[in-house]
Design a protein around this motif. Structure first.
Motif, PDB file in Angstrom:
ATOM      1  N   GLU A 256      -2.357  -4.841  -2.489  1.00 43.28           N
ATOM      2  CA  GLU A 256      -2.419  -5.982  -3.403  1.00 43.28           C
ATOM      3  C   GLU A 256      -1.212  -6.017  -4.339  1.00 43.28           C
ATOM      4  OE1 GLU A 256      -4.621  -8.480  -3.570  1.00 43.28           O
ATOM      5  OE2 GLU A 256      -5.842  -7.695  -1.926  1.00 43.28           O
ATOM      6  N   ASP A 257      -0.654  -4.846  -4.641  1.00 44.75           N
ATOM      7  CA  ASP A 257       0.450  -4.790  -5.591  1.00 44.75           C
ATOM      8  C   ASP A 257       1.256  -3.499  -5.377  1.00 44.75           C
ATOM      9  OD1 ASP A 257      -1.149  -2.758  -6.778  1.00 44.75           O
ATOM     10  OD2 ASP A 257      -2.082  -4.240  -8.113  1.00 44.75           O
ATOM     11  N   ARG A 258       2.308  -3.375  -6.149  1.00 44.64           N
ATOM     12  CA  ARG A 258       3.194  -2.215  -6.034  1.00 44.64           C
ATOM     13  C   ARG A 258       2.454  -0.907  -6.343  1.00 44.64           C
ATOM     14  NH1 ARG A 258       8.089  -1.086  -3.628  1.00 44.64           N
ATOM     15  NH2 ARG A 258       8.820   0.841  -4.525  1.00 44.64           N
ATOM     16  N   GLU A 259       1.510  -0.951  -7.273  1.00 37.63           N
ATOM     17  CA  GLU A 259       0.763   0.245  -7.623  1.00 37.63           C
ATOM     18  C   GLU A 259      -0.024   0.777  -6.422  1.00 37.63           C
ATOM     19  OE1 GLU A 259       0.805  -2.526  -9.702  1.00 37.63           O
ATOM     20  OE2 GLU A 259       2.238  -1.543 -11.032  1.00 37.63           O
ATOM     21  N   GLN A 260      -0.623  -0.114  -5.640  1.00 36.38           N
ATOM     22  CA  GLN A 260      -1.341   0.325  -4.439  1.00 36.38           C
ATOM     23  C   GLN A 260      -0.376   0.919  -3.418  1.00 36.38           C
ATOM     24  OE1 GLN A 260      -3.723  -2.897  -2.870  1.00 36.38           O
ATOM     25  NE2 GLN A 260      -5.561  -1.969  -3.724  1.00 36.38           N
ATOM     26  N   TYR A 261       0.790   0.310  -3.300  1.00 33.46           N
ATOM     27  CA  TYR A 261       1.808   0.815  -2.380  1.00 33.46           C
ATOM     28  C   TYR A 261       2.212   2.240  -2.769  1.00 33.46           C
ATOM     29  CZ  TYR A 261       6.369   1.219  -0.105  1.00 33.46           C
ATOM     30  OH  TYR A 261       7.437   1.655   0.625  1.00 33.46           O
TER      31      TYR A 261
ATOM     32  N   LEU B  18      -5.497   7.269   3.577  1.00 32.09           N
ATOM     33  CA  LEU B  18      -5.222   5.937   3.042  1.00 32.09           C
ATOM     34  C   LEU B  18      -6.505   5.216   2.650  1.00 32.09           C
ATOM     35  CD1 LEU B  18      -2.379   4.922   5.492  1.00 32.09           C
ATOM     36  CD2 LEU B  18      -2.140   5.460   3.053  1.00 32.09           C
ATOM     37  N   GLU B  19      -7.537   5.349   3.475  1.00 31.96           N
ATOM     38  CA  GLU B  19      -8.808   4.698   3.145  1.00 31.96           C
ATOM     39  C   GLU B  19      -9.429   5.307   1.896  1.00 31.96           C
ATOM     40  OE1 GLU B  19     -10.730   5.023   6.939  1.00 31.96           O
ATOM     41  OE2 GLU B  19      -9.852   3.127   7.630  1.00 31.96           O
ATOM     42  N   ARG B  20      -9.305   6.622   1.739  1.00 32.36           N
ATOM     43  CA  ARG B  20      -9.821   7.274   0.524  1.00 32.36           C
ATOM     44  C   ARG B  20      -9.078   6.798  -0.717  1.00 32.36           C
ATOM     45  NH1 ARG B  20      -9.654  12.853   3.290  1.00 32.36           N
ATOM     46  NH2 ARG B  20     -11.527  12.716   4.547  1.00 32.36           N
ATOM     47  N   ALA B  21      -7.823   6.387  -0.535  1.00 35.03           N
ATOM     48  CA  ALA B  21      -7.032   5.868  -1.655  1.00 35.03           C
ATOM     49  C   ALA B  21      -7.367   4.400  -1.935  1.00 35.03           C
ATOM     50  CB  ALA B  21      -5.540   6.021  -1.359  1.00 35.03           C
TER      51      ALA B  21
ATOM     52  N   HIS C 158       1.604   6.048  -0.751  1.00 34.08           N
ATOM     53  CA  HIS C 158       2.600   7.089  -0.508  1.00 34.08           C
ATOM     54  C   HIS C 158       2.205   8.399  -1.186  1.00 34.08           C
ATOM     55  CE1 HIS C 158       5.793   5.143   1.783  1.00 34.08           C
ATOM     56  NE2 HIS C 158       5.360   4.041   1.208  1.00 34.08           N
ATOM     57  N   GLN C 159       1.677   8.309  -2.393  1.00 33.34           N
ATOM     58  CA  GLN C 159       1.281   9.524  -3.108  1.00 33.34           C
ATOM     59  C   GLN C 159       0.125  10.223  -2.398  1.00 33.34           C
ATOM     60  OE1 GLN C 159       3.160  10.680  -5.747  1.00 33.34           O
ATOM     61  NE2 GLN C 159       2.050  12.503  -5.129  1.00 33.34           N
ATOM     62  N   ALA C 160      -0.841   9.460  -1.907  1.00 34.29           N
ATOM     63  CA  ALA C 160      -1.977  10.048  -1.185  1.00 34.29           C
ATOM     64  C   ALA C 160      -1.485  10.809   0.044  1.00 34.29           C
ATOM     65  CB  ALA C 160      -2.969   8.958  -0.776  1.00 34.29           C
ATOM     66  N   LEU C 161      -0.508  10.253   0.721  1.00 29.18           N
ATOM     67  CA  LEU C 161       0.037  10.928   1.902  1.00 29.18           C
ATOM     68  C   LEU C 161       0.867  12.141   1.508  1.00 29.18           C
ATOM     69  CD1 LEU C 161       1.048   7.779   3.961  1.00 29.18           C
ATOM     70  CD2 LEU C 161      -0.921   9.272   4.353  1.00 29.18           C
ATOM     71  N   ARG C 162       1.694  11.993   0.482  1.00 27.09           N
ATOM     72  CA  ARG C 162       2.553  13.107   0.050  1.00 27.09           C
ATOM     73  C   ARG C 162       1.750  14.282  -0.492  1.00 27.09           C
ATOM     74  NH1 ARG C 162       6.056   8.816  -2.713  1.00 27.09           N
ATOM     75  NH2 ARG C 162       7.502   8.261  -1.051  1.00 27.09           N
TER      76      ARG C 162
END
Length: 70
Positions: free
Chosen positions: A48-53, A16-19, A57-61
């Motif tokens: 900050e926004d939906r894109e970060q959210y 998450l931090e890398r993202a 999830h993508q970074a984890l997936r």
């Protein structure tokens, strides 16, 4: 891999931090499944926004070690 041998909570935090996300370290919790086959990791982040959210999830997936994100 850079996280080889890292505990599941540490692995999740690093991804998450890398993202580019802020992880509230005091919220990180984990527990093992009854049979001990899986580890559930709970963490709070600031987006900050939906894109970060979605990026979180993508970074984890993208990690082969992570099966599901909620």
């Amino acid at each position: 891999a850079a996280d080889a041998g890292a505990s599941p909570p540490t692995h999740v935090q690093r991804l998450l931090e890398r993202a580019g996300l802020h992880v509230f370290h005091e919220t990180v919790k984990h527990r093992h499944s009854g049979a001990g086959n899986f580890v559930s990791v709970t963490v709070s982040i600031h987006c900050e926004d939906r894109e970060q959210y979605e990026a979180a999830h993508q970074a984890l997936r993208n990690s082969p070690d992570i099966r599901y994100t909620l």
